[in-house]
Design a protein around this motif. Sequence first.
Motif, PDB file in Angstrom:
ATOM      1  N   THR A   1       0.852  -1.176   0.000  1.00  0.00           N
ATOM      2  CA  THR A   1       0.000   0.000   0.000  1.00  0.00           C
ATOM      3  C   THR A   1       0.891   1.231   0.000  1.00  0.00           C
ATOM      4  OG1 THR A   1      -1.669   1.210   1.249  1.00  0.00           O
ATOM      5  CG2 THR A   1      -0.163  -0.090   2.513  1.00  0.00           C
TER       6      THR A   1
ATOM      7  N   ARG B   1      -0.570   4.438   0.766  1.00  0.00           N
ATOM      8  CA  ARG B   1      -1.270   5.544   1.425  1.00  0.00           C
ATOM      9  C   ARG B   1      -0.521   5.997   2.676  1.00  0.00           C
ATOM     10  NH1 ARG B   1      -6.145   5.877   3.397  1.00  0.00           N
ATOM     11  NH2 ARG B   1      -5.968   3.900   4.488  1.00  0.00           N
TER      12      ARG B   1
ATOM     13  N   ALA C   1      -2.909   1.086   7.088  1.00  0.00           N
ATOM     14  CA  ALA C   1      -2.988  -0.068   7.987  1.00  0.00           C
ATOM     15  C   ALA C   1      -1.955  -1.113   7.564  1.00  0.00           C
ATOM     16  CB  ALA C   1      -4.396  -0.654   7.935  1.00  0.00           C
ATOM     17  N   GLY C   2      -1.655  -1.156   6.270  1.00  0.00           N
ATOM     18  CA  GLY C   2      -0.734  -2.162   5.750  1.00  0.00           C
ATOM     19  C   GLY C   2       0.658  -2.068   6.350  1.00  0.00           C
TER      20      GLY C   2
ATOM     21  N   GLU D   1      -7.873  -4.825   0.055  1.00  0.00           N
ATOM     22  CA  GLU D   1      -8.592  -4.850  -1.222  1.00  0.00           C
ATOM     23  C   GLU D   1      -9.124  -3.448  -1.458  1.00  0.00           C
ATOM     24  OE1 GLU D   1     -11.634  -7.875  -0.599  1.00  0.00           O
ATOM     25  OE2 GLU D   1     -13.159  -6.360  -0.272  1.00  0.00           O
ATOM     26  N   TYR D   2      -8.992  -2.994  -2.679  1.00  0.00           N
ATOM     27  CA  TYR D   2      -9.547  -1.702  -3.067  1.00  0.00           C
ATOM     28  C   TYR D   2     -10.643  -1.997  -4.087  1.00  0.00           C
ATOM     29  CZ  TYR D   2      -5.573   0.955  -1.054  1.00  0.00           C
ATOM     30  OH  TYR D   2      -4.643   1.517  -0.218  1.00  0.00           O
ATOM     31  N   ASN D   3     -11.850  -1.547  -3.753  1.00  0.00           N
ATOM     32  CA  ASN D   3     -12.988  -1.790  -4.638  1.00  0.00           C
ATOM     33  C   ASN D   3     -13.054  -3.243  -5.101  1.00  0.00           C
ATOM     34  OD1 ASN D   3     -13.944   0.890  -4.448  1.00  0.00           O
ATOM     35  ND2 ASN D   3     -12.262   1.539  -5.769  1.00  0.00           N
ATOM     36  N   ARG D   4     -12.947  -4.085  -4.079  1.00  0.00           N
ATOM     37  CA  ARG D   4     -13.128  -5.542  -4.242  1.00  0.00           C
ATOM     38  C   ARG D   4     -12.059  -6.226  -5.086  1.00  0.00           C
ATOM     39  NH1 ARG D   4     -19.287  -7.301  -3.766  1.00  0.00           N
ATOM     40  NH2 ARG D   4     -19.835  -5.912  -2.078  1.00  0.00           N
TER      41      ARG D   4
ATOM     42  N   TYR E   1      -5.886  -7.798   4.870  1.00  0.00           N
ATOM     43  CA  TYR E   1      -6.404  -7.082   6.044  1.00  0.00           C
ATOM     44  C   TYR E   1      -7.449  -6.089   5.573  1.00  0.00           C
ATOM     45  CZ  TYR E   1      -3.367  -3.479   4.270  1.00  0.00           C
ATOM     46  OH  TYR E   1      -2.778  -2.571   3.434  1.00  0.00           O
TER      47      TYR E   1
HETATM   48  C1  LIG Z   1      -9.645   3.139  -2.764  1.00  0.00           C
HETATM   49  C2  LIG Z   1     -10.134   2.275  -1.647  1.00  0.00           C
HETATM   50  C3  LIG Z   1     -11.033   1.276  -1.921  1.00  0.00           C
HETATM   51  C4  LIG Z   1     -11.458   0.422  -0.905  1.00  0.00           C
HETATM   52  N1  LIG Z   1     -12.275  -0.608  -1.216  1.00  0.00           N
HETATM   53  C5  LIG Z   1     -12.561  -1.547  -0.280  1.00  0.00           C
HETATM   54  C6  LIG Z   1     -13.266  -2.737  -0.617  1.00  0.00           C
HETATM   55  O1  LIG Z   1     -13.660  -2.950  -1.748  1.00  0.00           O
HETATM   56  N2  LIG Z   1     -13.480  -3.658   0.356  1.00  0.00           N
HETATM   57  C7  LIG Z   1     -13.046  -3.473   1.643  1.00  0.00           C
HETATM   58  O2  LIG Z   1     -13.242  -4.358   2.478  1.00  0.00           O
HETATM   59  N3  LIG Z   1     -12.379  -2.348   2.003  1.00  0.00           N
HETATM   60  C8  LIG Z   1     -12.129  -1.382   1.079  1.00  0.00           C
HETATM   61  N4  LIG Z   1     -11.454  -0.252   1.415  1.00  0.00           N
HETATM   62  C9  LIG Z   1     -11.116  -0.021   2.815  1.00  0.00           C
HETATM   63  C10 LIG Z   1      -9.738  -0.592   3.119  1.00  0.00           C
HETATM   64  O3  LIG Z   1      -9.844  -1.955   3.448  1.00  0.00           O
HETATM   65  C11 LIG Z   1      -9.099   0.155   4.293  1.00  0.00           C
HETATM   66  O4  LIG Z   1      -9.138   1.544   4.057  1.00  0.00           O
HETATM   67  C12 LIG Z   1      -7.661  -0.269   4.495  1.00  0.00           C
HETATM   68  O5  LIG Z   1      -7.136   0.453   5.593  1.00  0.00           O
HETATM   69  C13 LIG Z   1      -6.825   0.022   3.260  1.00  0.00           C
HETATM   70  O6  LIG Z   1      -5.510  -0.394   3.464  1.00  0.00           O
HETATM   71  P1  LIG Z   1      -4.351   0.680   3.644  1.00  0.00           P
HETATM   72  O7  LIG Z   1      -4.740   1.501   4.862  1.00  0.00           O
HETATM   73  O8  LIG Z   1      -3.122  -0.138   3.911  1.00  0.00           O
HETATM   74  O9  LIG Z   1      -4.289   1.464   2.388  1.00  0.00           O
HETATM   75  C14 LIG Z   1     -11.017   0.623   0.423  1.00  0.00           C
HETATM   76  C15 LIG Z   1     -10.114   1.657   0.688  1.00  0.00           C
HETATM   77  C16 LIG Z   1      -9.665   2.467  -0.317  1.00  0.00           C
HETATM   78  C17 LIG Z   1      -8.647   3.530  -0.002  1.00  0.00           C
END
Ligand SMILES: Cc1cc2nc3c(=O)[nH]c(=O)nc-3n(C[C@H](O)[C@H](O)[C@H](O)COP(=O)(O)O)c2cc1C
Length: 181
Positions: free
Chosen positions: A10, A12, A16-17, A87-90, A117
């Motif tokens: 990730t 960002r 969380a990653g 996962e981002y947008n599944r 996660y």
């Molecule tokens: C662009 C985007 C899309 C996301 N889509 C999903 C999703 O489809 N399913 C889900 O369970 N969480 C989704 N999330 C929530 C993420 O699981 C959560 O924000 C997580 O902390 C992302 O990991 P990161 O913080 O390491 O980037 C999404 C987050 C982002 C930023």
Amino acid sequence: MSRIGIIIGTTRDNSAGKVVGEWLYDLAQGRQDGVEYTLLNLKEFDVPLLTTDVIPATANKQYADEKVQAWSDAVDACDGFVFVTPEYNRSVPGPFKNAFDCLAGEWTGKPVAFAGYGPAGAIRGVEAWRTVVVNFSMPQLRNQLDFGFFTDWTDGEFRPVDAKVERTNSLLAELEDAVSA
Ligand SMILES: Cc1cc2nc3c(=O)[nH]c(=O)nc-3n(C[C@H](O)[C@H](O)[C@H](O)COP(=O)(O)O)c2cc1C
């Protein structure tokens, strides 16, 4: 000595990653003689969007962009991986998929385990990764980790339940066997 790269997939801020990847790295220290773990934090590599006309599979691991070259060298030095992924947008997170696409032979044939996660453990994201890594014949572990925001975080702190710690250790053992084979 084999080397397993734990990739924090990730980019960002305050992701969380990063917390999950660093926790995994700490847990993996000194687990097994002959296997060394290294942490590859994708954000630090700052891999640019793939814009070159050279198809990575034809680049022979030589890249004009120095950031891509540094990423290539780091991945190439590993014999196997843990993909720490949301996962981002599944599906798979775009920045990580871009970084994956920027390379080719660096991935070929190397075992991979998945640590998802998120609110629901990134199950769909990991499933999507499985169809991607097939393209480089990467042996993938069937078992996977699914750290959940509602089960493995307490008061905003990542504190995996005991069963997850156990599952993490057994997944790493399985990966070590696959890498050493
Ligand atoms: C662009 C985007 C899309 C996301 N889509 C999903 C999703 O489809 N399913 C889900 O369970 N969480 C989704 N999330 C929530 C993420 O699981 C959560 O924000 C997580 O902390 C992302 O990991 P990161 O913080 O390491 O980037 C999404 C987050 C982002 C930023």
